[in-house]
Design a protein around this motif. Structure first.
Motif, PDB file in Angstrom:
ATOM      1  N   LEU B 561       0.812  -1.225   0.000  1.00 33.83           N
ATOM      2  CA  LEU B 561       0.000   0.000   0.000  1.00 33.83           C
ATOM      3  C   LEU B 561       0.847   1.278   0.000  1.00 33.83           C
ATOM      4  O   LEU B 561       0.334   2.362  -0.264  1.00 33.83           O
ATOM      5  CB  LEU B 561      -0.931   0.024   1.226  1.00 33.83           C
ATOM      6  CG  LEU B 561      -2.054  -1.020   1.256  1.00 33.83           C
ATOM      7  CD1 LEU B 561      -2.828  -0.937   2.576  1.00 33.83           C
ATOM      8  CD2 LEU B 561      -3.026  -0.832   0.090  1.00 33.83           C
ATOM      9  N   LEU B 597      -0.792  11.297  -1.589  1.00 35.38           N
ATOM     10  CA  LEU B 597      -1.012   9.985  -2.196  1.00 35.38           C
ATOM     11  C   LEU B 597      -1.418   8.963  -1.126  1.00 35.38           C
ATOM     12  O   LEU B 597      -2.356   8.184  -1.316  1.00 35.38           O
ATOM     13  CB  LEU B 597       0.277   9.506  -2.907  1.00 35.38           C
ATOM     14  CG  LEU B 597       0.261   8.059  -3.392  1.00 35.38           C
ATOM     15  CD1 LEU B 597      -0.689   7.890  -4.567  1.00 35.38           C
ATOM     16  CD2 LEU B 597       1.656   7.596  -3.809  1.00 35.38           C
ATOM     17  N   GLN B 598      -0.709   8.998  -0.002  1.00 36.35           N
ATOM     18  CA  GLN B 598      -0.999   8.038   1.077  1.00 36.35           C
ATOM     19  C   GLN B 598      -2.385   8.276   1.684  1.00 36.35           C
ATOM     20  O   GLN B 598      -3.054   7.324   2.074  1.00 36.35           O
ATOM     21  CB  GLN B 598       0.087   8.133   2.158  1.00 36.35           C
ATOM     22  CG  GLN B 598       1.414   7.548   1.689  1.00 36.35           C
ATOM     23  CD  GLN B 598       2.549   7.834   2.664  1.00 36.35           C
ATOM     24  OE1 GLN B 598       2.552   8.870   3.333  1.00 36.35           O
ATOM     25  NE2 GLN B 598       3.525   6.939   2.724  1.00 36.35           N
ATOM     26  N   VAL B 601      -4.894   6.717  -0.875  1.00 33.23           N
ATOM     27  CA  VAL B 601      -4.800   5.248  -0.873  1.00 33.23           C
ATOM     28  C   VAL B 601      -5.354   4.675   0.437  1.00 33.23           C
ATOM     29  O   VAL B 601      -6.128   3.715   0.434  1.00 33.23           O
ATOM     30  CB  VAL B 601      -3.330   4.800  -1.084  1.00 33.23           C
ATOM     31  CG1 VAL B 601      -3.179   3.300  -0.837  1.00 33.23           C
ATOM     32  CG2 VAL B 601      -2.874   5.145  -2.495  1.00 33.23           C
ATOM     33  N   MET B 647      -2.630   2.921  -5.647  1.00 30.89           N
ATOM     34  CA  MET B 647      -1.365   3.596  -5.349  1.00 30.89           C
ATOM     35  C   MET B 647      -0.466   3.586  -6.591  1.00 30.89           C
ATOM     36  O   MET B 647       0.107   4.610  -6.966  1.00 30.89           O
ATOM     37  CB  MET B 647      -0.682   2.876  -4.167  1.00 30.89           C
ATOM     38  CG  MET B 647       0.554   3.552  -3.623  1.00 30.89           C
ATOM     39  SD  MET B 647       2.055   2.942  -4.384  1.00 30.89           S
ATOM     40  CE  MET B 647       2.230   1.353  -3.595  1.00 30.89           C
ATOM     41  N   ARG B 651       0.634   6.856  -8.834  1.00 27.60           N
ATOM     42  CA  ARG B 651       2.076   7.157  -8.998  1.00 27.60           C
ATOM     43  C   ARG B 651       2.412   7.379 -10.464  1.00 27.60           C
ATOM     44  O   ARG B 651       3.200   8.254 -10.804  1.00 27.60           O
ATOM     45  CB  ARG B 651       2.919   6.008  -8.446  1.00 27.60           C
ATOM     46  CG  ARG B 651       3.301   6.234  -6.997  1.00 27.60           C
ATOM     47  CD  ARG B 651       4.327   5.254  -6.559  1.00 27.60           C
ATOM     48  NE  ARG B 651       4.568   5.343  -5.139  1.00 27.60           N
ATOM     49  CZ  ARG B 651       5.155   4.395  -4.430  1.00 27.60           C
ATOM     50  NH1 ARG B 651       5.547   3.286  -5.017  1.00 27.60           N
ATOM     51  NH2 ARG B 651       5.345   4.559  -3.139  1.00 27.60           N
TER      52      ARG B 651
END
Lengths: 75, 656
Positions: B561, B597-598, B601, B647, B651
């Protein structure tokens, strides 16, 4: 919100019903702590504000304010 | 209110059973209570799980009133409606009192005509006259009574207006003089079929029409009562008729009735003073419009995002968590506890890293409470405005793409409030397939109020684009899993039939009372679980198992993840409640431990994560242990799979 007649409005279908009219609930062993009421029209499970002390408190506060408005006095 | 007698002779009432019949949401139950008073009995109708209330009529000596489930028209389409058909077919009735909506006269008359064909003494209560008149509709009850040949009373059930007239109408219930002429092929069928039909409580003509239209109750009754040879002849007659008709028999029958009802309604409805549609009515129409409804829904969702995410989770949480709890309450509590409890173990239990106060209570009251309050206020306002059923109508089109029953949309909308209660509501669905499908979708991809609030708060901290990505992924998963499940469990799709209440401005008092009730229920249900979750983390930490667990989950949490290792403890809390996990992630985000991003996700993964313990118990209760276990086994890896794939995709698009 329960009206003065105790009716509540279903969240899903807008149907007004009396949550205390469903005798089936009274036979349920969990009835005394249950805060939900099933809409007899669509079956959706609703929160029953009559079962909440906090809701009753808010209702009382709100009701007092409502009666004090000039609109009601004029009426 | 007026009561108008028909010219037909009335049937003397000598203490029989009076069936209260009507479309759903026409005030039937209120009239029932007005007719019977407090002392009513409610029991399952024999052989079904449908509750039917009955009580002694207060003003008619010896008479018993039965409140049948609302029915749109015959043939019935649900188990509830079927009970109404069974009451008419099987119960010895003195008369039928139909309750109809005066503002929807044509729909009311459609049922009136069907009851008239049954040749059972009937009376009609034209209810909601106040609402009809407010819209400029003035049905002429006297003329209607004359044309139908039955007594008609105009009533307002909520205020009790017209009750005397109604009681008088019931006492003078009469067999209607209405006889509809169907096309020659159907009339010939009826003439041949009637002598073959056993004697029934309704007219042979009505029974023949019901059977011809495919009424299952009439079919079951006939198979029970009619001799086998008569049944074979009837089936042969029906087959011959079907060959002669260019379209299904039920459609031909419905057209004849519709034409009659349109003529009748035009004759009795005075619309000369009818006002044009109000702003509320026009807006109400737009909210369900396939094109205009979408931007309205988008605007409402944006408003929710702003109110709950930006204001609730941003401003209010900032004030409470950083201000009140971070600077005032928690430092004081920590100081007092450490001073009063010198033993490290016990002081840590209350105010340590996984302390019941510093984690459990702070998460529940400083982080989550402002979010759920704003969510409940917004949900209550939507509910009170009458928008939720309209949202069901609008999204029904979307769900129809995956073959989901229209009625199934209702629990999904309700799931935004509480998935546990929505799972309970799946009982309203007619088939096992629908109940199962909706339960899977609720468990997988419908976030509940608290979780949705936290999600909005986290997304507001990133960008509106992040919110669109989250919404898009969840919607895609919902449609994909729904579509696949529907393919695996093929079945017939039924249309959505829902009463739309008038669209109106929410009343502040209603919204506040509902918010208070939900808040109390939330605190009682969620806070103990928050404490239990915190206690679990504390015990694992003290036993030195937590670092091992975090390390063991690193390949998934960090490797797959791409999240920091600390996120493992949040996901561990997600096994108890998804919103608890979301709050943990929210806490990490507010301390700068998650990149944009985290954030995206982690919240997509946690939204798709297994539902809360209460929901799982409800799934076990409603669908069985095997099914609940199967869902958990599917959902757990699926959520991680989607999160990891997202994820990698993000990216590729330059997110970091």
């Amino acid at each position: 919100m329960p009206g003065e007649d105790g009716f509540i409005t279903c969240a899903v279908c807008g149907f007004s019903f009396d949550p205390s009219a469903h005798e089936g609930c009274r036979a349920c062993p969990l009835h005394s702590g249950c805060v939900t009421a099933c809409c007899p029209n669509c079956g959706a499970t609703n929160i029953n504000p009559r079962r909440s002390g906090l809701a009753r408190l808010v209702e009382r506060l709100f009701a007092r304010k409502t009666y004090e408005t000039p609109f009601d006095e004029e009426r | 209110m007026t009561h108008c007698h028909s010219s037909a002779p009335s049937v003397p009432l000598n203490g029989g059973r009076i069936a209260l019949v009507g479309n759903p949401n026409v005030g039937k139950s209120i009239l029932f209570h007005r007719l019977t008073g407090q002392y009513v009995t409610v029991s399952n109708y024999p052989g079904t799980t449908v509750e039917v209330a009955q009580g002694a009529a207060r003003a008619i000596a010896g008479a018993v009133v039965i409140d049948t489930p609302g029915i749109v028209a015959f043939p019935p389409r649900s188990e509830d409606e079927a009970v109404t058909a069974r009451v008419l077919l099987r119960d010895p009735l003195q008369s039928v009192l139909q309750v109809g909506d005066a503002k929807n006269l044509r729909r009311t008359l459609h049922l009136t005509v069907q009851l008239a064909e049954m040749r059972v003494p009937q009376a009609l209560a034209l209810n909601m006259m106040d609402e009809a008149r407010a819209r400029g509709l003035n049905p002429d009850c006297s003329r209607l009574a004359g044309l139908l040949g039955i007594p008609v009373a105009c009533t307002v059930a909520t205020s009790g207006a017209g009750m005397d007239s109604l009681i008088d109408a019931v006492k003078h219930a009469a067999i209607s003089k209405v006889v509809l002429a169907y096309p020659p092929a159907i009339e010939e069928f009826l003439a041949s079929a009637e002598p073959l039909l056993p004697e029934a409580r309704i007219s042979a003509r009505a029974l023949g029409l019901l059977w011809l239209a495919g009424d299952q109750q009439a079919d079951a009754w006939l198979r029970e009562k009619a001799p086998v040879e008569n049944l074979s002849q009837l089936e042969a007659l029906r087959a011959a008729l079907t060959g002669r008709l260019e379209e299904p028999a039920y459609l031909v029958i419905q057209r004849v009735r519709e034409a009659f009802v349109n003529r009748l309604a035009a004759e009795v409805m005075d619309v000369s003073r009818a006002a044009g549609p109000t702003f509320g009515m026009r807006l109400g129409h737009l909210t369900t419009h396939p094109v205009w409804g979408v931007p309205i829904l988008a605007a409402i969702l944006y408003g929710l995002y702003w109110f709950i995410g930006v204001f609730g989770a941003g401003t209010l949480v900032g004030l409470l968590e950083n201000g009140l709890f971070g600077r005032v309450i928690n430092p004081w509590v920590v100081e007092q506890v450490q001073r009063l409890i010198p033993l490290r173990f016990f002081s840590d239990l209350l105010v340590g890293e996984y302390g019941l106060w510093t984690m459990g209570a702070t998460y529940a009251f400083a982080l989550l409470l402002p979010v759920v309050i704003t969510f409940f206020l917004a949900f209550g306002a939507l509910e009170d405005s009458g928008y939720l059923p309209r949202m069901a109508v609008l999204t029904n089109r979307l769900f129809s793409l995956i073959g989901l029953n229209g009625q199934a949309v209702l629990p999904m909308v309700l799931g935004l409030g509480c998935v546990t209660m929505a799972t309970m509501t799946t009982r309203i669905l007619n088939s096992r397939r629908e109940r199962l499908l909706v339960t899977i979708l609720l468990a997988l991809a419908v976030p509940c109020s608290a979780q949705l609030g936290v999600v909005m708060g986290m997304l507001a901290g990133v960008s509106f684009g992040a919110a669109l990505i989250w919404g898009g992924v969840i919607l895609a998963v919902l449609l994909l899993v729904g579509w696949l499940s529907a393919r695996l469990m093929p079945g017939k799709r039924a249309p959505l039939v829902v009463e739309l209440p008038p669209l109106r401005l929410p009343v502040a008092g209603n919204v506040l009372v509902k918010t208070a009730a939900r808040l109390e229920w939330y605190i009682k249900e969620a806070v103990p679980l928050f404490m239990a979750g915190t206690l679990l983390l504390f015990v694992l930490d003290k036993l030195n198992l937590l670092p091992g667990l975090i390390h063991a989950t690193e390949p998934v949490i960090t490797g797959w993840l791409g999240l920091p290792p600390q996120a493992a403890s949040a996901f561990l809390l997600g096994l108890i409640r998804r919103d608890f996990a979301a709050t943990g992630l929210f806490h990490m985000q507010s301390h700068g431990l998650l990149s944009p991003l985290q954030v995206v996700v982690s919240i997509v993964t946690i939204t798709l994560f297994i539902p809360c313990i209460a929901s799982i118990f409800m799934i076990v209760k409603e669908r069985g242990l095997r099914m609940a276990a199967g869902m958990v086994v599917f959902i757990f890896p699926f959520a991680l799979l989607v999160g990891g794939l997202l994820m990698r995709v993000l990216r590729l698009f330059g997110w970091s």
